[in-house]
Design a protein around this motif. Sequence first.
Motif, PDB file in Angstrom:
ATOM      1  N   ALA A   1       0.818  -1.214   0.000  1.00  0.00           N
ATOM      2  CA  ALA A   1       0.000   0.000   0.000  1.00  0.00           C
ATOM      3  C   ALA A   1       0.852   1.265   0.000  1.00  0.00           C
ATOM      4  CB  ALA A   1      -0.944  -0.009   1.206  1.00  0.00           C
ATOM      5  N   ALA A   2       2.028   1.184   0.590  1.00  0.00           N
ATOM      6  CA  ALA A   2       2.866   2.382   0.636  1.00  0.00           C
ATOM      7  C   ALA A   2       3.321   2.778  -0.766  1.00  0.00           C
ATOM      8  CB  ALA A   2       4.085   2.129   1.541  1.00  0.00           C
ATOM      9  N   THR A   3       3.803   1.797  -1.533  1.00  0.00           N
ATOM     10  CA  THR A   3       4.214   2.096  -2.914  1.00  0.00           C
ATOM     11  C   THR A   3       3.009   2.512  -3.738  1.00  0.00           C
ATOM     12  OG1 THR A   3       5.960   0.441  -2.699  1.00  0.00           O
ATOM     13  CG2 THR A   3       5.364   1.128  -4.938  1.00  0.00           C
ATOM     14  N   PHE A   4       1.909   1.804  -3.534  1.00  0.00           N
ATOM     15  CA  PHE A   4       0.667   2.127  -4.238  1.00  0.00           C
ATOM     16  C   PHE A   4       0.298   3.591  -4.010  1.00  0.00           C
ATOM     17  CE2 PHE A   4      -4.120   1.522  -4.406  1.00  0.00           C
ATOM     18  CZ  PHE A   4      -4.188   1.214  -5.756  1.00  0.00           C
ATOM     19  N   ALA A   5       0.433   4.046  -2.756  1.00  0.00           N
ATOM     20  CA  ALA A   5       0.078   5.422  -2.409  1.00  0.00           C
ATOM     21  C   ALA A   5       1.103   6.420  -2.952  1.00  0.00           C
ATOM     22  CB  ALA A   5      -0.013   5.558  -0.888  1.00  0.00           C
ATOM     23  N   ARG A   6       2.366   6.023  -2.937  1.00  0.00           N
ATOM     24  CA  ARG A   6       3.424   6.918  -3.411  1.00  0.00           C
ATOM     25  C   ARG A   6       3.226   7.220  -4.906  1.00  0.00           C
ATOM     26  NH1 ARG A   6       9.527   4.778  -2.777  1.00  0.00           N
ATOM     27  NH2 ARG A   6      10.478   6.622  -3.750  1.00  0.00           N
ATOM     28  N   VAL A   7       2.942   6.186  -5.672  1.00  0.00           N
ATOM     29  CA  VAL A   7       2.713   6.379  -7.106  1.00  0.00           C
ATOM     30  C   VAL A   7       1.430   7.172  -7.326  1.00  0.00           C
ATOM     31  CG1 VAL A   7       2.296   5.185  -9.292  1.00  0.00           C
ATOM     32  CG2 VAL A   7       3.957   4.257  -7.647  1.00  0.00           C
ATOM     33  N   GLY A   8       0.426   6.866  -6.507  1.00  0.00           N
ATOM     34  CA  GLY A   8      -0.849   7.554  -6.650  1.00  0.00           C
ATOM     35  C   GLY A   8      -0.730   9.050  -6.403  1.00  0.00           C
ATOM     36  N   ALA A   9       0.062   9.407  -5.425  1.00  0.00           N
ATOM     37  CA  ALA A   9       0.211  10.830  -5.126  1.00  0.00           C
ATOM     38  C   ALA A   9       0.758  11.588  -6.329  1.00  0.00           C
ATOM     39  CB  ALA A   9       1.124  11.014  -3.912  1.00  0.00           C
ATOM     40  N   VAL A  10       1.660  10.932  -7.077  1.00  0.00           N
ATOM     41  CA  VAL A  10       2.242  11.564  -8.268  1.00  0.00           C
ATOM     42  C   VAL A  10       1.231  11.612  -9.408  1.00  0.00           C
ATOM     43  CG1 VAL A  10       3.959  11.231 -10.090  1.00  0.00           C
ATOM     44  CG2 VAL A  10       4.631  11.042  -7.667  1.00  0.00           C
TER      45      VAL A  10
ATOM     46  N   LEU B   1      -2.085  11.217  -9.336  1.00  0.00           N
ATOM     47  CA  LEU B   1      -3.298  11.973  -9.018  1.00  0.00           C
ATOM     48  C   LEU B   1      -2.977  13.425  -8.696  1.00  0.00           C
ATOM     49  CD1 LEU B   1      -4.997   9.336  -6.667  1.00  0.00           C
ATOM     50  CD2 LEU B   1      -5.684   9.894  -9.018  1.00  0.00           C
ATOM     51  N   GLY B   2      -1.721  13.697  -8.364  1.00  0.00           N
ATOM     52  CA  GLY B   2      -1.368  15.052  -7.955  1.00  0.00           C
ATOM     53  C   GLY B   2      -2.022  15.427  -6.648  1.00  0.00           C
ATOM     54  N   GLU B   3      -2.201  14.431  -5.775  1.00  0.00           N
ATOM     55  CA  GLU B   3      -2.966  14.666  -4.547  1.00  0.00           C
ATOM     56  C   GLU B   3      -2.521  13.625  -3.528  1.00  0.00           C
ATOM     57  OE1 GLU B   3      -7.129  14.019  -5.213  1.00  0.00           O
ATOM     58  OE2 GLU B   3      -7.691  14.444  -3.133  1.00  0.00           O
ATOM     59  N   ALA B   4      -2.263  14.039  -2.316  1.00  0.00           N
ATOM     60  CA  ALA B   4      -1.844  13.106  -1.268  1.00  0.00           C
ATOM     61  C   ALA B   4      -3.034  12.243  -0.846  1.00  0.00           C
ATOM     62  CB  ALA B   4      -1.320  13.882  -0.057  1.00  0.00           C
ATOM     63  N   PRO B   5      -2.768  11.055  -0.276  1.00  0.00           N
ATOM     64  CA  PRO B   5      -3.870  10.193   0.172  1.00  0.00           C
ATOM     65  C   PRO B   5      -4.750  10.882   1.214  1.00  0.00           C
ATOM     66  CG  PRO B   5      -1.790   8.979   0.152  1.00  0.00           C
ATOM     67  CD  PRO B   5      -1.447  10.419  -0.090  1.00  0.00           C
ATOM     68  N   GLY B   6      -6.059  10.510   1.193  1.00  0.00           N
ATOM     69  CA  GLY B   6      -6.986  10.987   2.198  1.00  0.00           C
ATOM     70  C   GLY B   6      -8.071  11.846   1.627  1.00  0.00           C
ATOM     71  N   PRO B   7      -9.096  12.220   2.404  1.00  0.00           N
ATOM     72  CA  PRO B   7      -9.339  11.781   3.776  1.00  0.00           C
ATOM     73  C   PRO B   7      -9.929  10.370   3.804  1.00  0.00           C
ATOM     74  CG  PRO B   7     -11.135  13.165   3.023  1.00  0.00           C
ATOM     75  CD  PRO B   7     -10.136  13.136   1.911  1.00  0.00           C
ATOM     76  N   LEU B   8      -9.858   9.730   4.979  1.00  0.00           N
ATOM     77  CA  LEU B   8     -10.441   8.403   5.111  1.00  0.00           C
ATOM     78  C   LEU B   8     -11.965   8.488   5.076  1.00  0.00           C
ATOM     79  CD1 LEU B   8      -8.320   6.634   7.880  1.00  0.00           C
ATOM     80  CD2 LEU B   8      -8.617   5.907   5.504  1.00  0.00           C
ATOM     81  N   PRO B   9     -12.593   7.531   4.399  1.00  0.00           N
ATOM     82  CA  PRO B   9     -14.057   7.497   4.423  1.00  0.00           C
ATOM     83  C   PRO B   9     -14.574   7.154   5.822  1.00  0.00           C
ATOM     84  CG  PRO B   9     -13.165   5.646   3.172  1.00  0.00           C
ATOM     85  CD  PRO B   9     -11.999   6.486   3.556  1.00  0.00           C
ATOM     86  N   THR B  10     -15.836   7.442   6.046  1.00  0.00           N
ATOM     87  CA  THR B  10     -16.414   7.238   7.381  1.00  0.00           C
ATOM     88  C   THR B  10     -17.636   6.327   7.367  1.00  0.00           C
ATOM     89  OG1 THR B  10     -17.689   9.259   7.047  1.00  0.00           O
ATOM     90  CG2 THR B  10     -15.607   9.466   8.233  1.00  0.00           C
TER      91      THR B  10
ATOM     92  N   ARG C   1     -17.217   9.503  -7.481  1.00  0.00           N
ATOM     93  CA  ARG C   1     -16.268  10.037  -8.475  1.00  0.00           C
ATOM     94  C   ARG C   1     -15.375  11.081  -7.818  1.00  0.00           C
ATOM     95  NH1 ARG C   1     -18.124   9.504 -14.287  1.00  0.00           N
ATOM     96  NH2 ARG C   1     -16.740  11.269 -14.639  1.00  0.00           N
ATOM     97  N   GLY C   2     -14.082  10.963  -8.083  1.00  0.00           N
ATOM     98  CA  GLY C   2     -13.127  11.942  -7.578  1.00  0.00           C
ATOM     99  C   GLY C   2     -12.528  11.601  -6.229  1.00  0.00           C
ATOM    100  N   THR C   3     -12.958  10.491  -5.622  1.00  0.00           N
ATOM    101  CA  THR C   3     -12.470  10.159  -4.280  1.00  0.00           C
ATOM    102  C   THR C   3     -11.289   9.189  -4.322  1.00  0.00           C
ATOM    103  OG1 THR C   3     -13.999   8.290  -4.011  1.00  0.00           O
ATOM    104  CG2 THR C   3     -14.790  10.476  -3.330  1.00  0.00           C
ATOM    105  N   ASP C   4     -10.558   9.169  -5.417  1.00  0.00           N
ATOM    106  CA  ASP C   4      -9.440   8.234  -5.585  1.00  0.00           C
ATOM    107  C   ASP C   4      -8.464   8.296  -4.409  1.00  0.00           C
ATOM    108  OD1 ASP C   4     -10.424   9.636  -8.104  1.00  0.00           O
ATOM    109  OD2 ASP C   4      -9.528   7.826  -8.980  1.00  0.00           O
ATOM    110  N   ALA C   5      -8.156   9.490  -3.971  1.00  0.00           N
ATOM    111  CA  ALA C   5      -7.151   9.635  -2.907  1.00  0.00           C
ATOM    112  C   ALA C   5      -7.661   9.070  -1.579  1.00  0.00           C
ATOM    113  CB  ALA C   5      -6.760  11.114  -2.746  1.00  0.00           C
TER     114      ALA C   5
END
Lengths: 390, 390
Positions: A175-184, A186-195, A373-377
Amino acid sequence: MTDPVNAFVAGPRARISGRAGGALAGLSFAVKDLFDVAGIPTGGGNHDWAKANPVPERHAWAVQTLLDAGADLVGKTITDEVSLGILGENAFDGTPTNSAAPERVPGGSSSGSAAAVAAGLCDTALGTDTGGSMRVPSSFCGIYGIRPTHGRIDVTGLMPQAPSSDTAGWFARDAATFARVGAVLLGEAPGPLPTKLLIAVDAFAFADPEVAAALQPMVRKLERVVGPAREEIMAPQGLSVWARAQRSLQPVEAWQTFRPWIERHNPRMAFSVAAGLIAGSQVPASERNWAALMREEARARLRHLLPPGTVLCLPTTPFPAPLRGLPMPALQPMRDRITCLCAQGGLTGSPQISIPGATVDGAPVGLSIIGGRGTDASLIALAQAMEAIS
Amino acid sequence: MTDPVNAFVAGPRARISGRAGGALAGLSFAVKDLFDVAGIPTGGGNHDWAKANPVPERHAWAVQTLLDAGADLVGKTITDEVSLGILGENAFDGTPTNSAAPERVPGGSSSGSAAAVAAGLCDTALGTDTGGSMRVPSSFCGIYGIRPTHGRIDVTGLMPQAPSSDTAGWFARDAATFARVGAVLLGEAPGPLPTKLLIAVDAFAFADPEVAAALQPMVRKLERVVGPAREEIMAPQGLSVWARAQRSLQPVEAWQTFRPWIERHNPRMAFSVAAGLIAGSQVPASERNWAALMREEARARLRHLLPPGTVLCLPTTPFPAPLRGLPMPALQPMRDRITCLCAQGGLTGSPQISIPGATVDGAPVGLSIIGGRGTDASLIALAQAMEAIS
């Protein structure tokens, strides 16, 4: 680098070093052979495709973005022919090995990218998902994969199939690598967590009982992160009805995409691929019109189910990977069942991640999480949070 | 032997000397790669066919018969894929060169056999004709060719396509060789000469006017041999109606023939070939039933028109060979028009020879002569008699 799992296309390996010092420095990546890499023919999984198309002069947007962020390209990977396939068997290039279950298919069409990541030949890999081509190999190979929100990742330089459903995604083993690539990307850091968490009871009931049972511990873990789940029907009109709509819309667009090439060059293709395209050419207008309305209904349903902060979980695939080399009559019902659990992606454009962590008969199956839609991060943050409590 | 016209399949050339002292001693022959030659894979024009089928242990009947008669086998020739094609363009093996009109296709599916004979690379060559595959390349390449009476030449060891229409025939550049080979394969000397000549006015009217005009001197020559011609409608129901019946019956049988292979192996094939097979799989029972009745009507019509001693002449093809490399949308109407002049062969099983001798725009077109079933030897005698008065 050797290719012990037949993940990479034949010929000289495409290798380009990333820009020094970027956010992805130290990561290696592969790209499905639908993405342009400048100076290298884009093969598209069909040996008559490259002959009819110019060698690209620029990298696809996603390739350029990963290189700019410092990741090193290590090769182009096998894809199902012109991305039309869900199992990962390619009559021209062979079937990449699913290292988690070597006697089974890897899933497709992003077969080589998934196989390369699963085998540890690279840290991440780009793929595409029109009707399940990221999600299915993620599930079958036991890795993380995402079908992003439609339109979220720029598809410039990507060989199209059905543009209203085409997306570009990526795989990773953790998940860490998955998130690192995603941040690049998507141009957006992970989060927020769903509730809020929904369980798609129609999808769980549609999966093999062994799959539904095997995924229960992962659902419990999701509840620990998000909160107690509520059961919901994802597709009140029927999973098979959504699948039918997708199976009408996608092949029609695919036929529109490939028709000029086919008519000009009469290319060789596996019979099953030709049959799918011909089916697309034969969908009557009345069926297309109905399918477009059902797409609207499906979009409305997911908008209703998935307000901000809510996610829905379901089995990514109804079963683990089928055995390699099965005959066509055995495969078609499997493809149809897979489409019943994947159609929402192409129909609604909602983002979906597949998380590894369960097995049936020793073969992986993934748990999928869908957001609005749009909640990828947010989905990526959820993958990280789940992995943290493993 | 070199292969200046790409007539032969790739790989080691199949070469077998004929028995010494036979009736065909001194003749060389080639065989379409649908005929078994012991110890050599039968390629069938599709690179996934041989992989799925055993290497033959015996020669096909026609191959064995020519070898026994003293002819020397010099190679296996390119065929349209699984004999489904009428133009001679093969996506796997390329297009044999039509040495009489190098910028044009050779015609198919017996493309390599016709090209090899036309180029003088062998004296005769075996081919097959289901829907026109001997007659069309004879016409386009400017050589003699025969579609024998259905069932007259043993098809043992021949890769089938549509068994109720499949026949095996042969090409030659001159009538004497054509007759010499025919005497061996038919087991019957040429003759007797027919005494009544019909002209198929519907077929001449359907051909390009330039073709009909170019063939007139040959018709006059025929009249000198046979006697004054009478004009007749060959197909009162319509050439296109006969073609429709053949286009329903033949692809249905072809689908039945190839379906087990396709379903087991999902082979690669040119899109047009897959499309034809899929069309065969989709013919409704009502259409098949009607086509079977129309076949009976066509047989009745030719029985009526062609009592013993009577022959009917028509243009073999409605135009000379099309240019090589045309796109699919341009080719389909041409295939359909060709079928309108060829459908009677598969429907009725009557023998038909194509005789060279005319050109349009410098490209050959053949004159066809049809006789009643079983009159193959008379048609061959007629070819000899016509050549004798050249």
